[in-house]
Scaffold this motif. Structure first.
Motif, PDB file in Angstrom:
ATOM      1  N   SER A  17       0.874  -1.168   0.000  1.00  0.00           N
ATOM      2  CA  SER A  17       0.000   0.000   0.000  1.00  0.00           C
ATOM      3  C   SER A  17       0.905   1.210   0.000  1.00  0.00           C
ATOM      4  CB  SER A  17      -0.919   0.015   1.222  1.00  0.00           C
ATOM      5  OG  SER A  17      -0.155   0.183   2.412  1.00  0.00           O
ATOM      6  N   ALA A  35       1.288   3.396   2.201  1.00  0.00           N
ATOM      7  CA  ALA A  35       1.932   3.521   3.511  1.00  0.00           C
ATOM      8  C   ALA A  35       2.674   2.246   3.913  1.00  0.00           C
ATOM      9  CB  ALA A  35       0.885   3.853   4.578  1.00  0.00           C
ATOM     10  N   TYR A  58       2.004   9.973   3.527  1.00  0.00           N
ATOM     11  CA  TYR A  58       2.173   8.586   3.066  1.00  0.00           C
ATOM     12  C   TYR A  58       3.160   8.537   1.881  1.00  0.00           C
ATOM     13  CZ  TYR A  58      -2.182   8.430   5.682  1.00  0.00           C
ATOM     14  OH  TYR A  58      -3.134   8.564   6.662  1.00  0.00           O
ATOM     15  N   ARG A  86      -8.920   3.506   0.981  1.00  0.00           N
ATOM     16  CA  ARG A  86      -8.243   3.359   2.269  1.00  0.00           C
ATOM     17  C   ARG A  86      -7.295   2.159   2.262  1.00  0.00           C
ATOM     18  NH1 ARG A  86     -13.569   4.722   6.060  1.00  0.00           N
ATOM     19  NH2 ARG A  86     -13.133   6.977   6.266  1.00  0.00           N
ATOM     20  N   GLY A 137      -3.426   2.399   2.725  1.00  0.00           N
ATOM     21  CA  GLY A 137      -2.915   1.700   3.898  1.00  0.00           C
ATOM     22  C   GLY A 137      -3.301   2.349   5.205  1.00  0.00           C
ATOM     23  N   ASP A 138      -4.421   3.092   5.189  1.00  0.00           N
ATOM     24  CA  ASP A 138      -4.916   3.743   6.416  1.00  0.00           C
ATOM     25  C   ASP A 138      -6.416   3.530   6.491  1.00  0.00           C
ATOM     26  OD1 ASP A 138      -5.733   5.345   8.481  1.00  0.00           O
ATOM     27  OD2 ASP A 138      -4.687   7.151   7.803  1.00  0.00           O
ATOM     28  N   LEU A 149      -8.496   6.783   6.881  1.00  0.00           N
ATOM     29  CA  LEU A 149      -8.178   7.906   6.011  1.00  0.00           C
ATOM     30  C   LEU A 149      -9.421   8.751   5.713  1.00  0.00           C
ATOM     31  CD1 LEU A 149      -6.075   9.241   4.003  1.00  0.00           C
ATOM     32  CD2 LEU A 149      -7.130   7.782   2.249  1.00  0.00           C
TER      33      LEU A 149
END
Length: 531
Positions: free
Chosen positions: A84, A86, A207, A263, A267-268, A271
């Motif tokens: 991802s 992040a 990110y 999201r 990777g959150d 978000l």
């Protein structure tokens, strides 16, 4: 009652339709274009203008305007692979559109999405006189021996008008209602899958973490797709292109579900993002069985659909438009016979077959190719520049059935793109391909001037503009070419000549001066122009 008359009615206002309007206007034909959507799509879709497309746009003087709106971050070239944005970075590699053109062109790829390219095409087409009407749909049409009568309707107020056109260009996409109505079937590998694109706004700077990249391929249990930033650095406009199953479309995804995909790609799970729009398209390889039916011509996705790998599809459509425009212009002017238009399908259908196969090969490479298929892979330079036309609009020298040649070893044979040759003209550096962009051009050596005199005489009689050039290093040359390789690279002798078509393809060449050059050129133009 006829409300509007136009030489050419174009149906479809995306990239290929707008290119058709631009090229026709450049040739002095004022077309009418109708597009049912109210405005140009905000989705980037096709991501790159190929070197060949940029040659054409440079020839029209708008190449720099296109480069000026290149997609932000395109200059970085790099592509990331990550779990991802992040998450863990898995790989980093050069982007797909920075390949060396191996000395066969002075241009390179320009990474510009359709949302940025199409306004440039539309603006210039309208400046040249094209009548472009968004928010207007084609209701129906009838063609007869002299033209096409169509009914169009404004989608805003429902007002209808009747249009009379000499010809119709169907640039109405891969689900072309015009192609279907004509009963033209399709063939090919069919559907591989579907791709969705989600436009969203979110602050992803932390990110990104200072990394410079053009695209980021993400892969995790929740999403497989591609992230790209649509605005300049520090802005919050992004897109996510996740893969779909063949039986899915974007309509199966609610805004909430799209947010979940975004999201997961970032990777959150918490978000904050705003979903602006979503669309989807089919990844497929499919060709129309015919490109022409009477006075109707298919172009772009209406004629052929390619996988996105290689970036060939949209560019192939622009080049359809370029091939057709000069032919329509000469027929409408009465300089050429209607038979010239038969060469559109004869030339573009084999090119589309070849290019579609190359797109498929590149798409399937990701999962492995059998040896027989892998053996048909051609270099990028050949796919972009190596087409060889065989039609009545070319005076052939042999019966070689090959539809391509390696442009890195260009032969200069009739039917091939004019060999890349840097020259200096009127104090500026250019190339033969960029210089020839509206009229036929007759090129010869300093010892072959009799060809130019004969060409002027013949074309004055035909009412056909002709650019005439002596190519060489001396003071009497109109195209300064210090290397002295023109004759060798175009396959002619010390008093030979080359005729280049308005689309930059060689129509004919003569190794040496003939006894009656005017008679020779008369026969050539009679053939090429279907007179």
């Amino acid at each position: 009652m006829i409300d509007d008359e136009t030489p050419v009615l174009i149906v479809g206002g995306s990239m290929v339709g707008l290119a058709s309007a631009l090229f026709l206007s450049h040739h002095g034909v004022r077309p009418l274009l109708v597009e049912r959507h109210a405005q140009i799509s905000a989705h980037p879709r096709a991501q790159a203008a190929s070197p060949r497309t940029m040659e054409l746009l440079d020839g029209l003087g708008i190449g720099d305007a296109v480069r000026a709106v290149e997609t932000p971050h395109a200059q970085y070239g790099d592509v990331l692979q990550a779990e991802s944005l992040a998450g863990a970075e898995l790989n980093r590699f050069d982007g797909p559109f920075r390949h060396d053109t191996h000395g066969v062109s002075s241009t390179g790829w320009t990474l510009v999405g359709q949302d940025r390219l199409e306004p440039v095409l539309r603006r210039r087409a309208e400046e040249l006189g094209a009548d472009i009407r968004f928010g207007t749909e084609l209701l129906d049409y009838l063609q007869d021996g002299d033209g096409v009568t169509a009914r169009i309707r404004r989608t805003g107020d429902g007002a209808e008008r009747t249009v009379r056109a000499r010809y119709l260009i169907a640039a109405d996409g891969n689900r072309s209602a015009i192609r279907t109505g004509l009963g033209i079937g399709t063939h090919g590998r069919g559907t591989f899958g579907r791709q969705m694109i989600i436009l969203f706004r979110a602050d992803l700077e932390r990110y990104v973490d200072g990394r410079k990249f053009f695209l980021c391929f993400v892969s995790n249990p929740a999403v497989h797709g591609v992230l790209g930033q649509l605005g300049a650095s520090g802005t919050d406009r992004w897109c996510l292109a996740p893969s779909l199953r063949p039986d899915e479309t974007h309509t199966d995804y609610t805004p909430e579900r799209c947010l979940d995909l975004v999201r997961a790609a970032v990777g959150d799970p918490a978000l904050s993002a705003v979903i602006e729009d979503a669309s989807s398209w089919e990844i497929a390889a499919r060709m129309a069985d015919r490109f022409t039916a009477g006075r109707v011509f298919l172009a772009g996705d209406a004629a052929h659909v390619l996988p996105p790998t290689g970036g060939f599809g949209g560019n192939l459509g622009i080049q359809d438009a370029h091939n057709l425009a000069w032919k329509l212009a000469l027929v409408l002017r009465g300089t050429a016979g209607a038979g010239l238009l038969d060469s559109y399908e004869a030339e573009r259908l084999p090119v589309a077959e070849f290019t579609t196969e190359q797109g498929v090969i590149r798409y399937l490479q990701r999962s492995g190719l059998d040896p027989e298929t892998a053996a048909r892979h051609q270099p990028e330079a050949t796919v972009l520049f190596g087409h060889r036309y065989r039609s009545r609009a070319v005076a052939p020298e042999d019966d070689d059935p090959a539809t391509v040649e390696d442009p890195r070893q260009a032969s200069g044979r009739p039917g091939t793109r004019a060999t890349h040759l840097p020259v200096r003209h009127d104090g500026r550096d250019t190339t033969v391909v960029e210089l020839v962009n509206r009229d036929f051009a007759l090129l010869t050596t300093p010892d072959g001037r009799a060809w130019l005199d004969a060409g002027g005489e013949v074309c004055a009689r035909l009412g056909l503009p002709l650019d005439r050039h002596v190519v060489g290093a001396g003071p009497d040359a109109t195209l300064i070419e210090p290397s002295g390789t023109f004759a060798e690279r175009y396959g002619v002798g010390a008093r030979g000549a080359v005729l280049v078509r308005p689309d930059g393809f060689v129509a004919w060449r003569a190794p040496e001066l003939t006894g009656d050059p005017a008679a020779t050129l008369t026969a050539v133009f009679d053939r090429v122009l279907a007179r």
